[in-house]
Scaffold this active site. Structure first.
Site, PDB file in Angstrom:
ATOM      1  N   HIS A 188       0.823  -1.073   0.801  1.00 36.67           N
ATOM      2  CA  HIS A 188       0.011  -0.253   0.278  1.00 36.67           C
ATOM      3  C   HIS A 188       0.761   1.650  -0.358  1.00 36.67           C
ATOM      4  O   HIS A 188       0.548   2.012  -0.710  1.00 36.67           O
ATOM      5  CB  HIS A 188      -1.074  -0.023   1.244  1.00 36.67           C
ATOM      6  CG  HIS A 188      -1.747   1.078   1.046  1.00 36.67           C
ATOM      7  ND1 HIS A 188      -2.761   0.675   1.022  1.00 36.67           N
ATOM      8  CD2 HIS A 188      -1.504   2.048   2.060  1.00 36.67           C
ATOM      9  CE1 HIS A 188      -3.518   2.799   1.120  1.00 36.67           C
ATOM     10  NE2 HIS A 188      -2.443   2.957   1.129  1.00 36.67           N
ATOM     11  N   GLU A 189       2.040   1.344   0.824  1.00 36.79           N
ATOM     12  CA  GLU A 189       2.911   2.546   0.853  1.00 36.79           C
ATOM     13  C   GLU A 189       3.434   2.537  -0.395  1.00 36.79           C
ATOM     14  O   GLU A 189       4.217   3.858  -0.834  1.00 36.79           O
ATOM     15  CB  GLU A 189       3.722   1.866   2.229  1.00 36.79           C
ATOM     16  CG  GLU A 189       3.260   2.318   3.189  1.00 36.79           C
ATOM     17  CD  GLU A 189       1.739   3.205   3.574  1.00 36.79           C
ATOM     18  OE1 GLU A 189       2.344   4.562   3.285  1.00 36.79           O
ATOM     19  OE2 GLU A 189       0.681   3.130   4.880  1.00 36.79           O
ATOM     20  N   HIS A 205       1.441   4.062  -2.640  1.00 35.28           N
ATOM     21  CA  HIS A 205       1.691   5.702  -2.685  1.00 35.28           C
ATOM     22  C   HIS A 205       2.837   6.633  -3.245  1.00 35.28           C
ATOM     23  O   HIS A 205       3.287   7.790  -3.571  1.00 35.28           O
ATOM     24  CB  HIS A 205       1.924   6.051  -1.430  1.00 35.28           C
ATOM     25  CG  HIS A 205      -0.258   6.266  -0.602  1.00 35.28           C
ATOM     26  ND1 HIS A 205      -0.852   6.901  -1.113  1.00 35.28           N
ATOM     27  CD2 HIS A 205      -0.027   5.439  -0.036  1.00 35.28           C
ATOM     28  CE1 HIS A 205      -1.688   6.719  -0.431  1.00 35.28           C
ATOM     29  NE2 HIS A 205      -1.900   5.502   0.526  1.00 35.28           N
ATOM     30  N   GLU A 237      -6.777   6.885  -1.181  1.00 32.97           N
ATOM     31  CA  GLU A 237      -6.887   5.274  -0.035  1.00 32.97           C
ATOM     32  C   GLU A 237      -6.951   4.293  -0.982  1.00 32.97           C
ATOM     33  O   GLU A 237      -6.387   3.141  -0.996  1.00 32.97           O
ATOM     34  CB  GLU A 237      -7.363   5.621   0.924  1.00 32.97           C
ATOM     35  CG  GLU A 237      -6.246   6.491   2.287  1.00 32.97           C
ATOM     36  CD  GLU A 237      -5.291   6.507   2.152  1.00 32.97           C
ATOM     37  OE1 GLU A 237      -5.035   5.205   2.427  1.00 32.97           O
ATOM     38  OE2 GLU A 237      -4.368   7.252   1.726  1.00 32.97           O
TER      39      GLU A 237
END
Length: 286
Positions: free
Chosen positions: A128-129, A132, A198
């Site tokens: 997930h990070e 980003h 998100e």
């Protein structure tokens, strides 16, 4: 870059309003100069400021081999440079990414995340990070954190020192509005920019880790801890950077959550995992 420019422009506009309240046209001139300097400092150094705020410590392949290996594998899958890795000493599980671009990115995880989550779940969180990082969300979120922090400080300064006009200086309602509404406006800007990203980071994180179910399981665990305790050193200005809000559900900040409902995120990840199973593309990194 358009979103970043728009964000910095909106934040600068709020700071000019504060300058006008404090000192009229001269206050606006001073605040304009201050905002330009702040924008430059935030662009180049805001990641270091956020890392320092949480007293995060750097780790490498020797000091954290499992964590380093997961990040290295995700970076290869995402075709990204290897980011710097930091660890925050707190029992609460959480994580965030920061930096102005992929070449200067950093990922931070808490000791609680490494202790409470399974390796496959940690890979999901870090996927997930890394999403980003891949989509340049870290630039926007890091700048938003820096600008919101500065605006909150300046709003409090305006509250205590009043304006250049007697009617403003002697009007407590104007001061209260300046104290409350300006940081709220900054928070709304954060919310508008971060919430919509998100879901995308969850989806891409599931692709990078090869196991959306693992990320869904991780979110459920992190949420269960976040509901009852607020992370030490957490501030409204940086809440949007974490994978789950660092504030407990009891705190007032929960009213202005920068994250979509965790239940909705998990539901989407389960659907993504089902699609990947049907397509035979489930390939867990760990």
């Amino acid at each position: 870059m358009f979103k970043t420019t728009l964000l910095m422009g909106l934040m600068t506009g709020l700071m000019l309003l504060i300058g006008d309240y404090i000192g009229g046209s001269s206050g606006m001139t001073v605040m304009l100069a201050f905002s330009l300097i702040s924008n430059a400092v935030i662009y180049w150094y805001s990641d270091k400021l956020v890392i320092s705020q949480y007293n995060a410590q750097p780790v490498d392949a020797k000091s954290a081999p499992m964590l380093y290996g997961i990040v290295q594998g995700l970076a290869q899958r995402a075709q990204l440079p290897m980011p710097r890795i930091y660890v925050i000493d707190t029992v609460l599980p959480n994580a965030f990414a920061t930096g102005r671009n992929p070449e200067h990115a950093a990922v931070c995880v808490t000791t609680g995340l490494m202790e409470l989550l399974e390796p496959r779940e940690i890979a999901g969180v870090l996927g997930h990070e890394m999403s980003h990082v891949k989509h340049d969300d870290i630039l926007i979120s890091t700048i938003a954190a820096g600008m919101a922090g500065i605006i909150s400080v300046m709003a409090r300064f305006a509250f205590w020192f009043g304006g250049d006009r007697d009617d403003r200086r002697n009007n407590p309602i104007a001061g209260v509005l300046m104290l409350v509404l300006t940081p709220l406006a900054a928070a709304i800007i954060q919310l508008a920019i971060s919430r919509t990203r998100e879901y995308m980071a969850d989806y891409t994180g599931g692709q990078f880790s090869g196991d959306p179910d693992a990320l869904a399981d991780a979110l459920a665990k992190i949420e269960s801890y976040a509901r009852t305790r607020t992370m030490p050193r957490a501030t409204e200005a940086t809440a949007h950077m974490f994978i789950i809000s660092p504030f407990s559900a009891k705190d007032a900040q929960a009213l202005f959550s920068t994250h979509p409902a965790t239940e909705k995120r998990i539901e989407r990840l389960r659907a993504e995992a089902q699609q990947m199973r049907q397509a035979g593309t489930i390939q867990p990194l760990v």
